[in-house]
Design an enzyme around this catalytic site. Structure first.
Site: not given
Ligand code: UD1
Length: 352
Positions: A200-201
């Site tokens: 997740l980024h």
């Protein structure tokens, strides 16, 4: 012929490696690597160079982090001096990161030829910084290498001349094909029999406290049924800390090197991600992928591969996950030209 490669961020490095190798087999090709320094932590950069067998960059612009304007402008100023000094015949930029658009813009003004590797991808979502980078880079590039046919169609629609566009396949998959045997040697390596691998980024998922909290809640739900391994991007780790969120129930890890990460994907029950490249890697590996986005610039991973867009809807994530756990995962096929020879085709276009 002197070809100068510009890379800066983690997903660039696995795209550079095969192109560098393919070009190194040609006579009379000199190559220079410029690292912009967009990613600078050893576990976001150096370890990838080592594992991929890429020599240390000839130039490091050490631009570091900043706002988009600061980072892009910083790369442009420093890259202009470097490229004037090195005088390449062609500059290759990779993917959709700030480093790519910054270098392309500098070259266009200096009338140095630019090739864009991974051209033509579109999410049609201009709130995504990468979409802006893709649109601008493709308008500026002289040679455009696309990974799939949708890329050619998008470029044609935007008025890019047909002669500039070359459908070569996916260079990221070249690296995957080459290093998969090495990755599989790692075996299960102490991680659980079944697990969800999470990354997740995206700013749209992690920069807003409310959104990140909802995603975290969903992942905590997932972890009731399945171990969750979560190698956290530095940006995400910072946000979790800044918002004071407790993710201890998930196994939060530092960013994982390339070979180990391929192995983690290959053995995962499901991959949950908002990354671009991971949608492609899971499609190649035949591993179910649930993407925490409403759109994708890589539609073949949905139409042909194992990818399903679940957006930010926890209910959709729950339903799709259940279906995977019950053995009803979507079975995909590998898109055409994702065969390990994309870089070879690029070398043919550029040199042969
Ligand atoms: C960039 C790319 C994104 C790509 C991602 C892969 C752009 C616009 N975005 O996003 O498309 O999917 O790389 O990782 O180019 N940081 C560190 N150490 C590092 C690098 C970053 O701590 O080595 C932290 C910094 O706080 C920085 C933040 O991560 O501000 C974000 O880094 P940045 O390069 O701006 O964008 P990414 O989110 O990594």
């Amino acid at each position: 012929m002197h070809i100068l490669h510009v890379v800066g961020a983690r997903p660039n490095f696995m795209k550079l490696a095969p192109v560098l190798r393919a070009l190194s087999t040609r006579n009379n090709v000199r190559q220079t690597i410029v690292h912009t320094g967009q990613h600078y932590d050893a576990n976001m950069s150096d370890v990838f160079f080592q594992q991929l067998g890429v020599p240390a960059p000839d130039v490091n612009l050490a631009v570091g982090s900043g706002s988009h304007a600061q980072q892009t402008a910083g790369i442009m100023t420093r890259f202009e001096a470097a490229v004037l000094d090195r005088k390449p015949g062609m500059v290759l930029v990779y993917g959709d990161v700030n480093s790519a658009v910054a270098a392309a813009l500098v070259c266009a003004k200096l009338q140095i030829k630019v090739g864009h590797v991974e051209a033509g991808l579109r999410s049609f979502d201009r709130t995504m910084p990468e979409e802006i980078n893709r649109l601008v880079t493709d308008q500026l590039a002289d040679v455009l290498f696309t990974p799939s046919e949708d890329g050619d169609l998008n470029l044609a629609r935007e008025g890019i001349a047909k002669e500039k566009i070359h459908l070569v396949g996916n260079v990221m998959i070249d690296s995957l094909v080459r290093l998969l045997p090495e990755a599989l040697k790692h075996g299960r390596n102490g991680f659980p029999e079944s697990y969800a691998l999470v990354t997740l980024h995206r700013p749209s998922n992690v920069d807003d406290g409310g959104t990140l909290s909802e995603i975290l809640q969903s992942l905590l739900e997932v972890s009731k049924n399945l171990a969750v391994l979560f190698p956290a991007h530095p940006r995400t780790r910072q946000r979790l800390e800044a918002f004071g969120m407790d993710a201890r129930q998930l196994r939060v890890l530092d960013p994982v090197p390339y070979v180990e990460f391929i192995n983690l994907q290959r053995n995962a029950t499901v991959v949950i991600t908002d990354s671009g490249g991971i949608q492609e890697e899971t499609t190649y590996l035949g591993v179910p992928c649930l993407t925490l986005r409403d759109n994708t610039e890589r539609p073949v991973t949905v139409s042909q591969g194992t990818n399903i867009l679940v957006g930010k809807d926890p209910e959709k994530l729950r339903i799709e996950l259940e279906s995977i756990l019950q053995g009803n995962a979507k079975r995909g096929t590998i898109p055409p030209l994702w065969d390990g020879y994309a870089a070879e085709r690029i070398a043919r276009v550029l040199v042969d």
